[in-house]
Design a protein around this motif. Sequence first.
Motif, PDB file in Angstrom:
ATOM      1  N   ASP A  11     -33.084 -30.394 -52.433  1.00  0.00           N
ATOM      2  CA  ASP A  11     -33.339 -29.137 -51.738  1.00  0.00           C
ATOM      3  C   ASP A  11     -31.979 -28.564 -51.340  1.00  0.00           C
ATOM      4  O   ASP A  11     -31.328 -29.074 -50.432  1.00  0.00           O
ATOM      5  CB  ASP A  11     -34.199 -29.372 -50.496  1.00  0.00           C
ATOM      6  CG  ASP A  11     -34.413 -28.108 -49.688  1.00  0.00           C
ATOM      7  OD1 ASP A  11     -34.165 -27.009 -50.211  1.00  0.00           O
ATOM      8  OD2 ASP A  11     -34.824 -28.226 -48.520  1.00  0.00           O
ATOM      9  N   LEU A  12     -31.562 -27.522 -52.024  1.00  0.00           N
ATOM     10  CA  LEU A  12     -30.239 -26.944 -51.801  1.00  0.00           C
ATOM     11  C   LEU A  12     -30.305 -25.634 -51.006  1.00  0.00           C
ATOM     12  O   LEU A  12     -29.389 -24.820 -51.065  1.00  0.00           O
ATOM     13  CB  LEU A  12     -29.554 -26.697 -53.151  1.00  0.00           C
ATOM     14  CG  LEU A  12     -29.339 -27.936 -54.016  1.00  0.00           C
ATOM     15  CD1 LEU A  12     -28.759 -27.544 -55.364  1.00  0.00           C
ATOM     16  CD2 LEU A  12     -28.448 -28.933 -53.309  1.00  0.00           C
ATOM     17  N   SER A  13     -31.350 -25.465 -50.236  1.00  0.00           N
ATOM     18  CA  SER A  13     -31.521 -24.211 -49.496  1.00  0.00           C
ATOM     19  C   SER A  13     -30.365 -23.974 -48.517  1.00  0.00           C
ATOM     20  O   SER A  13     -29.903 -22.837 -48.376  1.00  0.00           O
ATOM     21  CB  SER A  13     -32.857 -24.186 -48.769  1.00  0.00           C
ATOM     22  OG  SER A  13     -32.974 -25.297 -47.906  1.00  0.00           O
ATOM     23  N   ASP A  14     -29.889 -25.017 -47.845  1.00  0.00           N
ATOM     24  CA  ASP A  14     -28.756 -24.846 -46.927  1.00  0.00           C
ATOM     25  C   ASP A  14     -27.492 -24.432 -47.663  1.00  0.00           C
ATOM     26  O   ASP A  14     -26.701 -23.636 -47.162  1.00  0.00           O
ATOM     27  CB  ASP A  14     -28.492 -26.138 -46.146  1.00  0.00           C
ATOM     28  CG  ASP A  14     -29.513 -26.374 -45.057  1.00  0.00           C
ATOM     29  OD1 ASP A  14     -30.353 -25.472 -44.826  1.00  0.00           O
ATOM     30  OD2 ASP A  14     -29.484 -27.450 -44.437  1.00  0.00           O
ATOM     31  N   LEU A  15     -27.293 -24.979 -48.851  1.00  0.00           N
ATOM     32  CA  LEU A  15     -26.126 -24.602 -49.653  1.00  0.00           C
ATOM     33  C   LEU A  15     -26.212 -23.134 -50.066  1.00  0.00           C
ATOM     34  O   LEU A  15     -25.237 -22.398 -49.960  1.00  0.00           O
ATOM     35  CB  LEU A  15     -26.021 -25.503 -50.885  1.00  0.00           C
ATOM     36  CG  LEU A  15     -24.863 -25.215 -51.835  1.00  0.00           C
ATOM     37  CD1 LEU A  15     -23.522 -25.444 -51.138  1.00  0.00           C
ATOM     38  CD2 LEU A  15     -24.968 -26.094 -53.073  1.00  0.00           C
ATOM     39  N   TYR A  16     -27.372 -22.699 -50.492  1.00  0.00           N
ATOM     40  CA  TYR A  16     -27.539 -21.305 -50.916  1.00  0.00           C
ATOM     41  C   TYR A  16     -27.414 -20.339 -49.741  1.00  0.00           C
ATOM     42  O   TYR A  16     -27.005 -19.193 -49.923  1.00  0.00           O
ATOM     43  CB  TYR A  16     -28.881 -21.112 -51.629  1.00  0.00           C
ATOM     44  CG  TYR A  16     -28.817 -21.493 -53.093  1.00  0.00           C
ATOM     45  CD1 TYR A  16     -28.564 -20.537 -54.063  1.00  0.00           C
ATOM     46  CD2 TYR A  16     -28.995 -22.807 -53.507  1.00  0.00           C
ATOM     47  CE1 TYR A  16     -28.502 -20.868 -55.404  1.00  0.00           C
ATOM     48  CE2 TYR A  16     -28.932 -23.159 -54.841  1.00  0.00           C
ATOM     49  CZ  TYR A  16     -28.684 -22.183 -55.790  1.00  0.00           C
ATOM     50  OH  TYR A  16     -28.609 -22.515 -57.120  1.00  0.00           O
ATOM     51  N   LYS A  17     -27.744 -20.795 -48.536  1.00  0.00           N
ATOM     52  CA  LYS A  17     -27.619 -19.930 -47.357  1.00  0.00           C
ATOM     53  C   LYS A  17     -26.164 -19.624 -47.020  1.00  0.00           C
ATOM     54  O   LYS A  17     -25.880 -18.656 -46.318  1.00  0.00           O
ATOM     55  CB  LYS A  17     -28.292 -20.574 -46.145  1.00  0.00           C
ATOM     56  CG  LYS A  17     -29.785 -20.531 -46.202  1.00  0.00           C
ATOM     57  CD  LYS A  17     -30.385 -21.235 -44.998  1.00  0.00           C
ATOM     58  CE  LYS A  17     -31.887 -21.352 -45.129  1.00  0.00           C
ATOM     59  NZ  LYS A  17     -32.470 -22.129 -44.031  1.00  0.00           N
ATOM     60  N   THR A  18     -25.225 -20.421 -47.492  1.00  0.00           N
ATOM     61  CA  THR A  18     -23.810 -20.165 -47.211  1.00  0.00           C
ATOM     62  C   THR A  18     -23.257 -19.019 -48.047  1.00  0.00           C
ATOM     63  O   THR A  18     -22.140 -18.579 -47.824  1.00  0.00           O
ATOM     64  CB  THR A  18     -22.949 -21.424 -47.459  1.00  0.00           C
ATOM     65  OG1 THR A  18     -22.990 -21.763 -48.844  1.00  0.00           O
ATOM     66  CG2 THR A  18     -23.425 -22.588 -46.610  1.00  0.00           C
ATOM     67  N   TYR A  19     -24.028 -18.536 -48.992  1.00  0.00           N
ATOM     68  CA  TYR A  19     -23.607 -17.421 -49.857  1.00  0.00           C
ATOM     69  C   TYR A  19     -24.234 -16.125 -49.379  1.00  0.00           C
ATOM     70  O   TYR A  19     -25.425 -16.072 -49.091  1.00  0.00           O
ATOM     71  CB  TYR A  19     -24.056 -17.662 -51.304  1.00  0.00           C
ATOM     72  CG  TYR A  19     -23.215 -18.673 -52.045  1.00  0.00           C
ATOM     73  CD1 TYR A  19     -22.177 -18.260 -52.861  1.00  0.00           C
ATOM     74  CD2 TYR A  19     -23.473 -20.033 -51.927  1.00  0.00           C
ATOM     75  CE1 TYR A  19     -21.410 -19.179 -53.550  1.00  0.00           C
ATOM     76  CE2 TYR A  19     -22.713 -20.961 -52.611  1.00  0.00           C
ATOM     77  CZ  TYR A  19     -21.684 -20.522 -53.419  1.00  0.00           C
ATOM     78  OH  TYR A  19     -20.921 -21.433 -54.102  1.00  0.00           O
ATOM     79  N   SER A  20     -23.430 -15.067 -49.317  1.00  0.00           N
ATOM     80  CA  SER A  20     -23.980 -13.755 -48.995  1.00  0.00           C
ATOM     81  C   SER A  20     -24.582 -13.119 -50.244  1.00  0.00           C
ATOM     82  O   SER A  20     -25.552 -12.373 -50.172  1.00  0.00           O
ATOM     83  CB  SER A  20     -22.909 -12.838 -48.399  1.00  0.00           C
ATOM     84  OG  SER A  20     -21.845 -12.674 -49.313  1.00  0.00           O
ATOM     85  N   ARG A  21     -23.999 -13.427 -51.399  1.00  0.00           N
ATOM     86  CA  ARG A  21     -24.550 -12.971 -52.679  1.00  0.00           C
ATOM     87  C   ARG A  21     -24.041 -13.891 -53.782  1.00  0.00           C
ATOM     88  O   ARG A  21     -22.995 -14.514 -53.659  1.00  0.00           O
ATOM     89  CB  ARG A  21     -24.163 -11.531 -52.995  1.00  0.00           C
ATOM     90  CG  ARG A  21     -22.692 -11.323 -53.233  1.00  0.00           C
ATOM     91  CD  ARG A  21     -22.372  -9.852 -53.467  1.00  0.00           C
ATOM     92  NE  ARG A  21     -20.936  -9.703 -53.555  1.00  0.00           N
ATOM     93  CZ  ARG A  21     -20.307  -9.238 -54.612  1.00  0.00           C
ATOM     94  NH1 ARG A  21     -20.995  -8.848 -55.657  1.00  0.00           N
ATOM     95  NH2 ARG A  21     -19.003  -9.126 -54.619  1.00  0.00           N
ATOM     96  N   ILE A  22     -24.814 -13.966 -54.830  1.00  0.00           N
ATOM     97  CA  ILE A  22     -24.445 -14.779 -55.987  1.00  0.00           C
ATOM     98  C   ILE A  22     -24.350 -13.838 -57.184  1.00  0.00           C
ATOM     99  O   ILE A  22     -25.301 -13.135 -57.493  1.00  0.00           O
ATOM    100  CB  ILE A  22     -25.474 -15.895 -56.231  1.00  0.00           C
ATOM    101  CG1 ILE A  22     -25.532 -16.818 -55.015  1.00  0.00           C
ATOM    102  CG2 ILE A  22     -25.136 -16.673 -57.495  1.00  0.00           C
ATOM    103  CD1 ILE A  22     -26.649 -17.817 -55.050  1.00  0.00           C
ATOM    104  N   ARG A  23     -23.209 -13.834 -57.807  1.00  0.00           N
ATOM    105  CA  ARG A  23     -22.979 -12.913 -58.923  1.00  0.00           C
ATOM    106  C   ARG A  23     -23.639 -13.420 -60.190  1.00  0.00           C
ATOM    107  O   ARG A  23     -23.768 -14.611 -60.416  1.00  0.00           O
ATOM    108  CB  ARG A  23     -21.486 -12.749 -59.168  1.00  0.00           C
ATOM    109  CG  ARG A  23     -20.776 -12.097 -58.032  1.00  0.00           C
ATOM    110  CD  ARG A  23     -19.320 -11.892 -58.379  1.00  0.00           C
ATOM    111  NE  ARG A  23     -18.633 -11.277 -57.257  1.00  0.00           N
ATOM    112  CZ  ARG A  23     -17.432 -11.593 -56.883  1.00  0.00           C
ATOM    113  NH1 ARG A  23     -16.744 -12.498 -57.527  1.00  0.00           N
ATOM    114  NH2 ARG A  23     -16.881 -10.985 -55.847  1.00  0.00           N
TER     115      ARG A  23
END
Length: 133
Positions: A46-58
């Motif tokens: 579960d990488l939800s916390d990791l993805y929350k550190t990004y404001s946007r993903i190109r």
Amino acid sequence: MHKNILHGDYTSYRTIKQLKLPFEFEYHISADDPVRLVDTFVEEMDLSDLYKTYSRIRKNQATPAQLLKIVLYAAMNNIYSSRKIESACKRDINFMFLLEGAPAPDHATIARFIAIHLNACPRRIMSEMDKIL
């Protein structure tokens, strides 16, 4: 007047034309290779916390999950320098497999990922690793 129009699946180098075909990494990596373990391992986290550190993903760049895969696989192979990881992503078929066709990230992107994004959620990632192991 003759115009040289090339199809999108061809590359041209001087007078030589070469057909570009997609390269399937699946067939060149054995079923028991550790790179497959890393790939499956990260996919189940579960990488939800990791993805929350990004404001946007190109688009057209490595995702956080892919970056985590290459950083973990690099550590398994005693590669810790972001420049060496970048080089491995361009040369090593196992790193290319983990990137799933995404272009190799540059060393600055890898270093930023480790310093900013991965360090923001180490407890969550470590707890996920404990669940899977």
